[in-house]
Design an enzyme around this catalytic site. Structure first.
Site, PDB file in Angstrom:
ATOM      1  N   HIS A  53      -7.481  -8.582   2.811  1.00  0.00           N
ATOM      2  CA  HIS A  53      -7.304  -9.290   4.072  1.00  0.00           C
ATOM      3  C   HIS A  53      -6.431  -8.442   4.993  1.00  0.00           C
ATOM      4  O   HIS A  53      -5.428  -7.874   4.588  1.00  0.00           O
ATOM      5  CB  HIS A  53      -6.736 -10.694   3.858  1.00  0.00           C
ATOM      6  CG  HIS A  53      -5.372 -10.768   3.237  1.00  0.00           C
ATOM      7  ND1 HIS A  53      -5.122 -10.472   1.920  1.00  0.00           N
ATOM      8  CD2 HIS A  53      -4.164 -11.089   3.781  1.00  0.00           C
ATOM      9  CE1 HIS A  53      -3.852 -10.622   1.655  1.00  0.00           C
ATOM     10  NE2 HIS A  53      -3.230 -10.996   2.764  1.00  0.00           N
ATOM     11  N   SER A  87     -11.339 -20.039   8.514  1.00  0.00           N
ATOM     12  CA  SER A  87     -10.862 -21.288   9.116  1.00  0.00           C
ATOM     13  C   SER A  87     -11.380 -21.529  10.536  1.00  0.00           C
ATOM     14  O   SER A  87     -11.632 -22.682  10.897  1.00  0.00           O
ATOM     15  CB  SER A  87      -9.331 -21.345   9.089  1.00  0.00           C
ATOM     16  OG  SER A  87      -8.763 -20.215   9.670  1.00  0.00           O
ATOM     17  N   GLY A 123      -7.175 -13.407   8.731  1.00  0.00           N
ATOM     18  CA  GLY A 123      -6.199 -13.613   9.792  1.00  0.00           C
ATOM     19  C   GLY A 123      -6.559 -13.015  11.133  1.00  0.00           C
ATOM     20  O   GLY A 123      -5.682 -12.788  11.975  1.00  0.00           O
ATOM     21  N   HIS A 160     -11.031  -3.552  -1.079  1.00  0.00           N
ATOM     22  CA  HIS A 160      -9.621  -3.701  -0.728  1.00  0.00           C
ATOM     23  C   HIS A 160      -8.915  -2.365  -0.608  1.00  0.00           C
ATOM     24  O   HIS A 160      -7.691  -2.316  -0.494  1.00  0.00           O
ATOM     25  CB  HIS A 160      -8.918  -4.565  -1.780  1.00  0.00           C
ATOM     26  CG  HIS A 160      -9.619  -5.863  -2.035  1.00  0.00           C
ATOM     27  ND1 HIS A 160     -10.555  -6.019  -3.035  1.00  0.00           N
ATOM     28  CD2 HIS A 160      -9.533  -7.050  -1.398  1.00  0.00           C
ATOM     29  CE1 HIS A 160     -11.024  -7.261  -3.004  1.00  0.00           C
ATOM     30  NE2 HIS A 160     -10.412  -7.907  -2.024  1.00  0.00           N
TER      31      HIS A 160
END
Length: 199
Positions: free
Chosen positions: A122, A177, A156, A102
């Site tokens: 992210h 997703s 994302g 990160h």
């Protein structure tokens, strides 16, 4: 650039087996991130896939090197809260390890300790991280620029992001997703720029 799928621990073994068989042709690798499933359930899953001539070399097991060895899988994605990279290399020298990172500092530490690839996120806002600010691309690009190993982005990421990511030395993207939709996975492939040697 490479397209990695990450499973979301929402499907039964039966459902996940069928889902992986459908999506594998669109993906370069799949991270089995099935935290709630037992070792035996994952053994069942991989055994079923193997019986269909599924390309097991596409599978990366999340956080369970002992199980990867048992299943003769070669790649494991380590987390920041589990076994350390140093201990993993010592106990499982035959395996390759990626590290979830990160920050640039974490990236340098992982590279120095022998990580085989990095997963940074992210990057953009994502429903899977509600309320947590996205990290953006600036640090990601700095890491990718100085890294001697592949750096993958997660969080994302949409198909239209791919050209900019690839131009800034990001080796590939991981999607969670979008794994649910074959049509969406196809759109990532259409947005691809090229397969360079840095993939």
């Amino acid at each position: 650039m490479k397209l990695l799928g990450v499973t979301d621990d929402r499907l039964s073994v039966d459902e996940l087996t069928l889902h992986l068989l459908r999506t594998a042709p669109f993906l370069d690798a799949i991270i089995l991130r099935e935290k709630s499933k037992s070792d035996e359930q994952l053994v069942d899953l991989v055994t079923r896939l193997a019986s269909t001539e599924f390309p097991l070399d596409k599978l990366t097991l999340h956080a369970r090197p002992h199980l990867a060895r048992r299943l003769k899988l070669k790649k494991v994605q380590l987390t920041g809260y589990g076994m350390s990279l140093q201990d993993a290399h010592q106990e499982f020298p035959e395996l390759s390890f990626g590290c979830s990172i990160h920050s640039l500092e974490e990236a340098k530490l992982a590279m120095n300790k022998g990580a085989d690839w990095l997963l940074y996120g992210h990057v953009f806002d994502t429903p899977s991280k509600p309320g947590l600010p996205a990290r953006g691309t600036e640090e990601l690009f700095s890491i990718a620029q100085c890294s001697s190993i592949p750096v993958y982005a997660i969080g994302g990421i949409e198909p239209h992001h791919l050209p900019n990511l690839q131009q800034n030395h990001v080796a590939g993207v991981a999607v969670l997703s979008p794994m649910r939709s074959l049509k969406t996975l196809q759109s990532y492939r259409k947005g691809e720029v090229s397969h360079g040697e840095n993939d």
